[in-house]
Design a protein around this motif. Structure first.
Motif, PDB file in Angstrom:
ATOM      1  N   ASP A 125       0.917  -1.028   0.043  1.00  0.00           N
ATOM      2  CA  ASP A 125      -0.281   0.065   0.490  1.00  0.00           C
ATOM      3  C   ASP A 125       0.554   1.485  -0.044  1.00  0.00           C
ATOM      4  N   ILE A 126       2.001   1.598   1.123  1.00  0.00           N
ATOM      5  CA  ILE A 126       2.667   2.380   0.843  1.00  0.00           C
ATOM      6  C   ILE A 126       3.504   2.474  -0.680  1.00  0.00           C
ATOM      7  N   ALA A 127       3.805   1.646  -1.177  1.00  0.00           N
ATOM      8  CA  ALA A 127       4.739   1.542  -2.664  1.00  0.00           C
ATOM      9  C   ALA A 127       3.187   1.889  -3.590  1.00  0.00           C
ATOM     10  N   ASN A 128       1.784   1.651  -3.648  1.00  0.00           N
ATOM     11  CA  ASN A 128       1.398   2.383  -4.192  1.00  0.00           C
ATOM     12  C   ASN A 128       1.070   3.594  -4.534  1.00  0.00           C
ATOM     13  N   ALA A 129       1.245   3.986  -2.992  1.00  0.00           N
ATOM     14  CA  ALA A 129       0.662   5.187  -2.926  1.00  0.00           C
ATOM     15  C   ALA A 129       2.022   6.141  -2.826  1.00  0.00           C
ATOM     16  N   GLU A 130       3.242   5.855  -3.911  1.00  0.00           N
ATOM     17  CA  GLU A 130       4.645   6.329  -4.151  1.00  0.00           C
ATOM     18  C   GLU A 130       5.223   7.258  -2.416  1.00  0.00           C
ATOM     19  N   LEU A 131       4.914   6.751  -1.712  1.00  0.00           N
ATOM     20  CA  LEU A 131       5.796   7.063  -0.412  1.00  0.00           C
ATOM     21  C   LEU A 131       7.606   6.943  -0.902  1.00  0.00           C
ATOM     22  N   ASP A 132       8.226   7.740   0.066  1.00  0.00           N
ATOM     23  CA  ASP A 132       9.593   7.596  -0.231  1.00  0.00           C
ATOM     24  C   ASP A 132       9.423   6.583   0.156  1.00  0.00           C
ATOM     25  N   ARG A 133      10.307   5.708  -0.927  1.00  0.00           N
ATOM     26  CA  ARG A 133      11.195   4.637  -0.869  1.00  0.00           C
ATOM     27  C   ARG A 133      11.800   4.185   0.495  1.00  0.00           C
ATOM     28  N   LYS A 134      12.355   4.916   1.349  1.00  0.00           N
ATOM     29  CA  LYS A 134      12.189   4.158   3.083  1.00  0.00           C
ATOM     30  C   LYS A 134      11.945   3.692   3.736  1.00  0.00           C
ATOM     31  N   PHE A 135      10.483   4.317   3.988  1.00  0.00           N
ATOM     32  CA  PHE A 135       9.093   3.894   4.056  1.00  0.00           C
ATOM     33  C   PHE A 135       8.526   2.348   4.059  1.00  0.00           C
ATOM     34  N   ILE A 136       8.810   2.594   2.705  1.00  0.00           N
ATOM     35  CA  ILE A 136       8.998   1.079   2.400  1.00  0.00           C
ATOM     36  C   ILE A 136       9.659  -0.196   2.505  1.00  0.00           C
ATOM     37  N   GLU A 137      10.675   0.394   2.419  1.00  0.00           N
ATOM     38  CA  GLU A 137      12.015  -0.485   3.156  1.00  0.00           C
ATOM     39  C   GLU A 137      12.179  -0.984   4.251  1.00  0.00           C
ATOM     40  N   MET A 138      11.634  -0.195   5.617  1.00  0.00           N
ATOM     41  CA  MET A 138      11.364   0.060   6.982  1.00  0.00           C
ATOM     42  C   MET A 138      10.439  -0.700   6.830  1.00  0.00           C
ATOM     43  N   THR A 139       9.525  -0.593   6.035  1.00  0.00           N
ATOM     44  CA  THR A 139       8.502  -1.687   6.345  1.00  0.00           C
ATOM     45  C   THR A 139       8.516  -3.112   6.121  1.00  0.00           C
ATOM     46  N   ASN A 140       9.231  -3.221   5.052  1.00  0.00           N
ATOM     47  CA  ASN A 140       9.511  -4.442   4.758  1.00  0.00           C
ATOM     48  C   ASN A 140      10.229  -4.911   5.269  1.00  0.00           C
ATOM     49  N   GLN A 141      11.355  -4.894   6.395  1.00  0.00           N
ATOM     50  CA  GLN A 141      11.882  -5.016   6.986  1.00  0.00           C
ATOM     51  C   GLN A 141      11.106  -5.263   8.617  1.00  0.00           C
ATOM     52  N   VAL A 142      10.147  -4.972   8.831  1.00  0.00           N
ATOM     53  CA  VAL A 142       9.534  -5.245   9.807  1.00  0.00           C
ATOM     54  C   VAL A 142       8.740  -6.154   9.409  1.00  0.00           C
ATOM     55  N   ALA A 143       8.174  -6.563   8.001  1.00  0.00           N
ATOM     56  CA  ALA A 143       7.623  -8.161   8.152  1.00  0.00           C
ATOM     57  C   ALA A 143       8.177  -9.037   7.746  1.00  0.00           C
ATOM     58  N   VAL A 144       9.764  -8.946   7.104  1.00  0.00           N
ATOM     59  CA  VAL A 144      10.550 -10.024   7.864  1.00  0.00           C
ATOM     60  C   VAL A 144      11.090 -10.244   8.435  1.00  0.00           C
ATOM     61  N   ALA A 145      11.606  -9.120  10.138  1.00  0.00           N
ATOM     62  CA  ALA A 145      11.630  -9.554  11.282  1.00  0.00           C
ATOM     63  C   ALA A 145      10.014 -10.039  12.155  1.00  0.00           C
ATOM     64  N   LEU A 146       8.927  -9.808  11.914  1.00  0.00           N
ATOM     65  CA  LEU A 146       8.386 -10.800  12.443  1.00  0.00           C
ATOM     66  C   LEU A 146       8.043 -11.793  11.305  1.00  0.00           C
ATOM     67  N   GLY A 147       8.333 -12.214  10.935  1.00  0.00           N
ATOM     68  CA  GLY A 147       8.369 -13.537   9.704  1.00  0.00           C
ATOM     69  C   GLY A 147       9.092 -14.389  10.744  1.00  0.00           C
ATOM     70  N   GLY A 148      10.578 -13.769  11.049  1.00  0.00           N
ATOM     71  CA  GLY A 148      11.510 -14.092  11.277  1.00  0.00           C
ATOM     72  C   GLY A 148      11.821 -14.703  12.913  1.00  0.00           C
ATOM     73  N   ALA A 149      10.511 -14.081  13.732  1.00  0.00           N
ATOM     74  CA  ALA A 149      10.051 -14.463  14.678  1.00  0.00           C
ATOM     75  C   ALA A 149       8.901 -15.331  14.771  1.00  0.00           C
ATOM     76  N   ALA A 150       8.288 -15.780  14.095  1.00  0.00           N
ATOM     77  CA  ALA A 150       7.887 -16.499  14.137  1.00  0.00           C
ATOM     78  C   ALA A 150       8.322 -17.408  14.035  1.00  0.00           C
ATOM     79  N   THR A 151       9.146 -17.435  12.889  1.00  0.00           N
ATOM     80  CA  THR A 151       9.754 -18.843  12.537  1.00  0.00           C
ATOM     81  C   THR A 151      10.768 -19.134  14.378  1.00  0.00           C
ATOM     82  N   GLU A 152      11.180 -18.579  15.201  1.00  0.00           N
ATOM     83  CA  GLU A 152      11.393 -18.763  15.846  1.00  0.00           C
ATOM     84  C   GLU A 152      10.589 -19.388  17.007  1.00  0.00           C
ATOM     85  N   VAL A 153       9.372 -18.603  17.142  1.00  0.00           N
ATOM     86  CA  VAL A 153       8.809 -18.665  18.147  1.00  0.00           C
ATOM     87  C   VAL A 153       7.868 -20.041  17.654  1.00  0.00           C
TER      88      VAL A 153
END
Length: 138
Positions: A63-91
């Motif tokens: 959604d952030i990418a589609n709204a054409e916001l700054d690329r850094k917000f897209i990257e930060m949100t993707n990093q959160v998604a990856v971190a949550l996925g990694g944490a879920a694996t450990e859980v």
């Protein structure tokens, strides 16, 4: 916002009072198994929520990418998604470990009962005191 909060309603830890009588050991093993079952249930719920949050975060990045916001917000949100996925694996690993410990506690309780229940029945049925284990070893 996360709805995670510490709970105090989980299983109580088995007392480490040095009481090694048959019924006390059986109760401690039962308490351990129950605590691990409860922990497993809570971890399973946490795992589902983490995976759901990871999916939502991935959608938010789109959604952030589609709204054409700054690329850094897209990257930060993707990093959160990856971190949550990694944490879920450990859980998931922790959940599997809790299930394994629960099974081992149940198995230990059965083995303990098979080995010592008869002796406890004999000792408990006597009016006379029975020597402590190891008395005849001297």
């Amino acid at each position: 916002m996360s709805d995670l909060a510490p709970t105090t309603g989980g299983g109580a830890a088995a007392a480490t009072d040095g009481d090694n009588r048959y019924k006390a050991v059986q109760q401690k093993l039962k308490t351990l198994g129950t605590a691990m079952d409860l922990a497993g249930d809570e971890l399973e719920q946490l795992l589902r929520r983490m995976r759901l949050n990871a999916q939502r975060t991935e959608g938010l990045a789109v959604d952030i990418a589609n709204a054409e916001l700054d690329r850094k917000f897209i990257e930060m949100t993707n990093q959160v998604a990856v971190a949550l996925g990694g944490a879920a694996t450990e859980v998931q690993k922790l959940h599997e470990t809790a299930q394994e410990v629960s099974g081992l506690a149940t198995e230990a309780r059965r083995t303990h009962a098979r080995l010592y229940e008869g002796l406890d029945t004999v000792r408990s049925g006597r009016r006379e005191r029975t020597p402590k284990p190891g008395f005849f070893a001297h």
